[in-house]
Design a protein around this motif. Structure first.
Motif, short mmCIF file in Angstrom:
data_model
loop_
_atom_site.label_atom_id
_atom_site.label_comp_id
_atom_site.label_asym_id
_atom_site.label_seq_id
_atom_site.Cartn_x
_atom_site.Cartn_y
_atom_site.Cartn_z
N GLY A 123 0.82 -1.21 0.00
CA GLY A 123 0.00 0.00 0.00
C GLY A 123 0.85 1.25 0.00
N GLU A 124 0.34 2.30 0.64
CA GLU A 124 1.04 3.58 0.68
C GLU A 124 2.02 3.62 1.85
OE1 GLU A 124 0.66 5.87 -1.65
OE2 GLU A 124 -0.83 4.63 -2.68
N GLY A 125 2.99 4.51 1.76
CA GLY A 125 3.90 4.71 2.87
C GLY A 125 5.36 4.54 2.49
N TRP A 126 6.21 5.10 3.34
CA TRP A 126 7.66 5.07 3.11
C TRP A 126 8.36 4.81 4.44
CZ3 TRP A 126 9.72 6.68 -1.81
CH2 TRP A 126 8.75 7.14 -2.71
N LEU A 127 9.50 4.15 4.37
CA LEU A 127 10.36 4.00 5.53
C LEU A 127 11.16 5.27 5.73
CD1 LEU A 127 11.71 0.44 4.72
CD2 LEU A 127 10.53 1.03 6.86
N GLY A 128 11.41 5.63 6.99
CA GLY A 128 12.24 6.78 7.29
C GLY A 128 13.67 6.33 7.57
N ILE A 129 14.65 7.05 7.01
CA ILE A 129 16.05 6.74 7.24
C ILE A 129 16.81 8.03 7.57
CG2 ILE A 129 16.14 4.68 5.79
CD1 ILE A 129 17.21 6.37 3.51
N GLN A 130 17.81 7.89 8.42
CA GLN A 130 18.64 9.03 8.78
C GLN A 130 19.87 9.05 7.88
OE1 GLN A 130 18.03 11.48 11.37
NE2 GLN A 130 19.59 12.46 10.09
N THR A 131 20.01 10.08 7.06
CA THR A 131 21.15 10.18 6.15
C THR A 131 22.02 11.37 6.52
OG1 THR A 131 20.17 11.67 4.50
CG2 THR A 131 19.58 9.32 4.35
N GLY A 132 23.12 11.50 5.82
CA GLY A 132 24.00 12.66 6.04
C GLY A 132 23.35 13.96 5.62
N ASN A 133 22.27 13.88 4.82
CA ASN A 133 21.54 15.07 4.38
C ASN A 133 20.25 15.26 5.16
OD1 ASN A 133 23.40 15.68 2.28
ND2 ASN A 133 22.47 14.10 1.00
N GLY A 134 20.13 14.58 6.29
CA GLY A 134 18.91 14.67 7.09
C GLY A 134 18.04 13.44 6.89
N ILE A 135 16.79 13.56 7.28
CA ILE A 135 15.86 12.43 7.16
C ILE A 135 15.39 12.29 5.72
CG2 ILE A 135 13.62 11.50 7.88
CD1 ILE A 135 14.03 12.86 10.56
N ALA A 136 15.46 11.09 5.20
CA ALA A 136 14.97 10.78 3.86
C ALA A 136 14.01 9.60 3.97
CB ALA A 136 16.13 10.45 2.93
N TYR A 137 13.40 9.26 2.84
CA TYR A 137 12.40 8.19 2.84
C TYR A 137 12.65 7.26 1.67
CZ TYR A 137 10.40 11.44 6.12
OH TYR A 137 10.25 12.30 7.20
N THR A 138 12.36 5.99 1.88
CA THR A 138 12.66 4.98 0.87
C THR A 138 11.64 3.86 0.91
OG1 THR A 138 14.37 3.47 0.02
CG2 THR A 138 14.17 3.69 2.41
N VAL B 18 1.94 6.99 9.32
CA VAL B 18 0.73 6.24 8.96
C VAL B 18 0.18 5.58 10.22
CG1 VAL B 18 -0.15 4.28 7.65
CG2 VAL B 18 1.50 5.85 6.61
N GLN B 19 -1.11 5.77 10.46
CA GLN B 19 -1.75 5.21 11.65
C GLN B 19 -2.68 4.05 11.31
OE1 GLN B 19 -0.74 6.22 14.52
NE2 GLN B 19 0.29 8.13 13.94
N ASP B 20 -3.19 4.02 10.09
CA ASP B 20 -4.14 2.99 9.68
C ASP B 20 -3.41 1.90 8.91
OD1 ASP B 20 -6.26 1.46 8.91
OD2 ASP B 20 -7.19 2.96 7.60
N PHE B 21 -3.40 0.69 9.47
CA PHE B 21 -2.72 -0.43 8.84
C PHE B 21 -3.71 -1.44 8.24
CE2 PHE B 21 0.42 1.38 11.66
CZ PHE B 21 1.59 1.32 10.91
N THR B 22 -4.90 -0.97 7.94
CA THR B 22 -5.89 -1.84 7.32
C THR B 22 -5.47 -2.19 5.90
OG1 THR B 22 -7.65 -0.81 8.62
CG2 THR B 22 -8.32 -2.10 6.70
N GLU B 23 -5.09 -1.17 5.13
CA GLU B 23 -4.66 -1.38 3.76
C GLU B 23 -3.16 -1.17 3.57
OE1 GLU B 23 -6.96 1.15 1.26
OE2 GLU B 23 -8.86 0.13 1.69
N ASN B 24 -2.50 -0.60 4.55
CA ASN B 24 -1.07 -0.33 4.46
C ASN B 24 -0.34 -1.16 5.51
OD1 ASN B 24 -1.64 1.87 2.61
ND2 ASN B 24 -2.29 3.02 4.41
N GLY B 25 0.93 -1.46 5.24
CA GLY B 25 1.69 -2.20 6.22
C GLY B 25 2.94 -2.82 5.64
N PHE B 26 3.54 -3.73 6.43
CA PHE B 26 4.79 -4.36 6.05
C PHE B 26 4.59 -5.85 5.81
CE2 PHE B 26 5.88 -0.72 8.76
CZ PHE B 26 6.81 -0.05 7.97
N ALA B 27 5.38 -6.40 4.90
CA ALA B 27 5.40 -7.83 4.62
C ALA B 27 6.83 -8.31 4.79
CB ALA B 27 4.89 -8.12 3.22
N GLN B 28 7.07 -9.11 5.85
CA GLN B 28 8.42 -9.59 6.11
C GLN B 28 8.80 -10.69 5.13
OE1 GLN B 28 8.99 -11.32 10.01
NE2 GLN B 28 11.18 -10.86 10.03
N GLY B 29 10.08 -10.70 4.74
CA GLY B 29 10.56 -11.71 3.82
C GLY B 29 10.32 -11.37 2.36
#
Length: 241
Positions: free
Chosen positions: A84-99, A183-194
């Protein structure tokens, strides 16, 4: 009009060059995990309004496509794909980025990092720390991380507004020009491990674009040669008169 035609053709070739650059960049990153394709939006610029207006092609505005890529199973417990929608947050040398690249590694200090070595953030923008000796983590759909049945952290999932302008950082990271929200609603969004998400680049579409650009450039170049020939003939006739 002859001179105007030359300038119009030249503006068209400049626009085609910009388009070719994006296609080349996309093709080079087809196998880059989580990579978002470059697209170009073109507008026509009317320079001379009136009975015979002259429309020039703009050089184009490049933007990053946020369409999802194909999700493939890896079986690696340190890989997650975003559904679904959403991005992971990462701390980079240029500040917070998303991937969207969810391939992780655990450093000796326990910090959960991206494949490029950037700390992965929770919803509060704090680095996530695991037990390096705690075994393989289990990650639920809402991002909760468990080791040996004990909760040790929660992956942050962030929503970037659709109208945000994105700039690139690293292999597949982006930095928006607006604030993001967890993101607070994980009905349609979320993570899939593996699982891991590939790039959102369609190879067939890019090859088609390349063919179209090549033909358009050849057509424009031919027209410029014709216009220049007419100009030379006109000058010659005027000189004879």
């Amino acid at each position: 009009m002859v001179v105007s035609s030359l300038y119009v053709s030249l503006s068209g070739q400049m626009a085609l060059e910009r388009r070719l650059e994006t296609v080349a960049r996309n093709v080079a990153n087809m196998e880059t995990t989580g990579y978002r394709a470059d697209e170009v939006k073109f507008d026509s610029l009317v320079k001379r309004p009136g009975e015979d207006p002259v429309a020039f092609a703009s050089t184009g505005k490049t933007y990053i496509s946020t369409q999802p890529g194909e999700i493939k199973q890896t079986g690696n417990t340190l890989d997650v794909a975003i559904e679904g929608e959403g991005w992971l947050g990462i701390q980079t040398g240029n500040g917070i980025a998303y991937t969207r690249d969810g391939r992780f590694q655990v450093a000796t200090d326990g910090i959960l990092r991206s494949i490029e070595g950037n700390p992965i953030l929770d919803n509060g923008n704090a680095p996530i720390v695991l037990d390096p000796l705690g075994g393989s983590p289990e990650i639920s759909k809402d991002g909760t991380i468990y080791q040996e049945g004990r909760q040790v952290g929660v992956l942050g999932l962030f929503s970037i507004p659709q109208n945000a302008q994105l700039s690139r950082t690293g292999n597949s990271g982006v930095i928006p020009d607006t604030l993001v929200e967890p993101v607070q609603d994980f009905t349609e969004n979320g993570f899939a491990q593996g699982f891991a998400e590939g790039s959102n680049i369609n190879p067939i579409a890019e090859i088609t674009k390349l063919i179209t650009i090549t033909r358009a450039f050849e057509s424009t170049n031919s027209m410029m040669q014709s216009v220049e020939s007419i100009r030379q003939q006109t000058i010659k006739k005027l000189g004879e008169g």
